[in-house]
Design a protein around this motif. Structure first.
Motif, PDB file in Angstrom:
ATOM      1  N   MET A   8      51.564  36.672  31.925  1.00 18.63           N
ATOM      2  CA  MET A   8      52.348  35.832  32.831  1.00 18.63           C
ATOM      3  C   MET A   8      51.750  34.437  32.922  1.00 18.63           C
ATOM      4  O   MET A   8      52.480  33.435  32.904  1.00 18.63           O
ATOM      5  N   GLU A   9      50.431  34.320  33.008  1.00 19.07           N
ATOM      6  CA  GLU A   9      49.772  33.024  33.071  1.00 19.07           C
ATOM      7  C   GLU A   9      49.991  32.242  31.765  1.00 19.07           C
ATOM      8  O   GLU A   9      50.179  31.047  31.791  1.00 19.07           O
ATOM      9  N   LYS A  10      49.938  32.930  30.662  1.00 20.43           N
ATOM     10  CA  LYS A  10      50.122  32.294  29.360  1.00 20.43           C
ATOM     11  C   LYS A  10      51.513  31.664  29.271  1.00 20.43           C
ATOM     12  O   LYS A  10      51.663  30.560  28.786  1.00 20.43           O
ATOM     13  N   HIS A  11      52.513  32.360  29.735  1.00 20.04           N
ATOM     14  CA  HIS A  11      53.874  31.843  29.676  1.00 20.04           C
ATOM     15  C   HIS A  11      54.101  30.719  30.695  1.00 20.04           C
ATOM     16  O   HIS A  11      54.892  29.821  30.458  1.00 20.04           O
ATOM     17  N   ASP A  12      53.391  30.739  31.791  1.00 25.46           N
ATOM     18  CA  ASP A  12      53.533  29.655  32.794  1.00 25.46           C
ATOM     19  C   ASP A  12      52.892  28.375  32.316  1.00 25.46           C
ATOM     20  O   ASP A  12      53.369  27.278  32.632  1.00 25.46           O
ATOM     21  N   ILE A  13      51.759  28.470  31.597  1.00 29.59           N
ATOM     22  CA  ILE A  13      51.028  27.284  31.146  1.00 29.59           C
ATOM     23  C   ILE A  13      51.795  26.590  30.038  1.00 29.59           C
ATOM     24  O   ILE A  13      51.843  25.361  29.974  1.00 29.59           O
ATOM     25  N   ARG A  16      42.025  54.885  36.660  1.00 28.49           N
ATOM     26  CA  ARG A  16      41.989  53.665  37.460  1.00 28.49           C
ATOM     27  C   ARG A  16      41.581  52.469  36.610  1.00 28.49           C
ATOM     28  O   ARG A  16      42.101  51.369  36.768  1.00 28.49           O
ATOM     29  N   LYS A  17      40.645  52.684  35.683  1.00 25.95           N
ATOM     30  CA  LYS A  17      40.224  51.600  34.798  1.00 25.95           C
ATOM     31  C   LYS A  17      41.375  51.174  33.885  1.00 25.95           C
ATOM     32  O   LYS A  17      41.584  49.969  33.661  1.00 25.95           O
ATOM     33  N   ALA A  18      42.135  52.137  33.372  1.00 24.21           N
ATOM     34  CA  ALA A  18      43.290  51.816  32.523  1.00 24.21           C
ATOM     35  C   ALA A  18      44.339  51.042  33.310  1.00 24.21           C
ATOM     36  O   ALA A  18      44.940  50.094  32.789  1.00 24.21           O
ATOM     37  N   LEU A  19      44.547  51.408  34.565  1.00 26.33           N
ATOM     38  CA  LEU A  19      45.506  50.687  35.394  1.00 26.33           C
ATOM     39  C   LEU A  19      45.061  49.247  35.618  1.00 26.33           C
ATOM     40  O   LEU A  19      45.863  48.318  35.500  1.00 26.33           O
ATOM     41  N   ARG A  20      43.784  49.051  35.926  1.00 21.43           N
ATOM     42  CA  ARG A  20      43.262  47.693  36.113  1.00 21.43           C
ATOM     43  C   ARG A  20      43.397  46.871  34.836  1.00 21.43           C
ATOM     44  O   ARG A  20      43.780  45.696  34.877  1.00 21.43           O
ATOM     45  N   THR A  21      43.088  47.473  33.695  1.00 19.65           N
ATOM     46  CA  THR A  21      43.192  46.773  32.415  1.00 19.65           C
ATOM     47  C   THR A  21      44.636  46.377  32.125  1.00 19.65           C
ATOM     48  O   THR A  21      44.899  45.237  31.738  1.00 19.65           O
ATOM     49  N   ASN A  22      45.561  47.307  32.318  1.00 17.49           N
ATOM     50  CA  ASN A  22      46.970  47.005  32.073  1.00 17.49           C
ATOM     51  C   ASN A  22      47.486  45.934  33.021  1.00 17.49           C
ATOM     52  O   ASN A  22      48.238  45.047  32.609  1.00 17.49           O
ATOM     53  N   THR A  23      47.082  46.006  34.274  1.00 12.37           N
ATOM     54  CA  THR A  23      47.505  44.999  35.246  1.00 12.37           C
ATOM     55  C   THR A  23      46.962  43.627  34.869  1.00 12.37           C
ATOM     56  O   THR A  23      47.683  42.620  34.934  1.00 12.37           O
ATOM     57  N   GLN A  24      45.699  43.570  34.456  1.00 11.47           N
ATOM     58  CA  GLN A  24      45.103  42.295  34.060  1.00 11.47           C
ATOM     59  C   GLN A  24      45.784  41.731  32.819  1.00 11.47           C
ATOM     60  O   GLN A  24      46.008  40.529  32.722  1.00 11.47           O
ATOM     61  N   GLU A  25      46.112  42.594  31.859  1.00 18.43           N
ATOM     62  CA  GLU A  25      46.817  42.130  30.658  1.00 18.43           C
ATOM     63  C   GLU A  25      48.189  41.561  31.015  1.00 18.43           C
ATOM     64  O   GLU A  25      48.606  40.540  30.457  1.00 18.43           O
ATOM     65  N   GLU A  26      48.885  42.196  31.944  1.00 19.49           N
ATOM     66  CA  GLU A  26      50.185  41.676  32.363  1.00 19.49           C
ATOM     67  C   GLU A  26      50.035  40.324  33.061  1.00 19.49           C
ATOM     68  O   GLU A  26      50.829  39.414  32.840  1.00 19.49           O
ATOM     69  N   LEU A  27      49.009  40.195  33.898  1.00 22.21           N
ATOM     70  CA  LEU A  27      48.770  38.919  34.571  1.00 22.21           C
ATOM     71  C   LEU A  27      48.419  37.824  33.569  1.00 22.21           C
ATOM     72  O   LEU A  27      48.863  36.678  33.713  1.00 22.21           O
TER      73      LEU A  27
END
Length: 94
Positions: free
Chosen positions: A88-93, A74-85
């Motif tokens: 995405m934020e980096k490319h939007d800015i 579950r921790k790995a899933l949260r980490t991967n999801t946060q990295e993807e977010l």
């Protein structure tokens, strides 16, 4: 051969538990613990586990290992999801 079979099967089960726990559906991580509880209960009723105390001790130890793998997944899933977010934020800015 039997001496090598137990560690390999234990590693395979723990790896499968980690894999299932790292999926988006949280209930996949409950499959193996339910199978372990069912299997040990069957072993208790068919006298493969001789005492209820041994049953409880084995069950607690196995569930602790499985719970740890579930937590890591579950921790790995949260980490991967946060990295993807973050990507995405980096490319939007920009």
């Amino acid at each position: 051969m039997n001496d090598l079979l137990f560690p390999l099967s234990a590693a395979a089960v723990l790896g499968l538990q980690y894999f299932l726990s790292s999926r988006h559906n949280i209930y996949f991580g409950a499959i193996i613990p339910i199978l372990v509880i069912g299997g040990l209960t069957w072993m208790l009723f068919t006298d493969r586990v001789k005492s209820p105390l041994a049953y409880i001790l084995i069950l607690v130890v196995l569930l602790l290992f499985l719970l740890e793998q579930w937590s890591r997944g579950r921790k790995a899933l949260r980490t991967n999801t946060q990295e993807e977010l973050d990507k995405m934020e980096k490319h939007d800015i920009s």
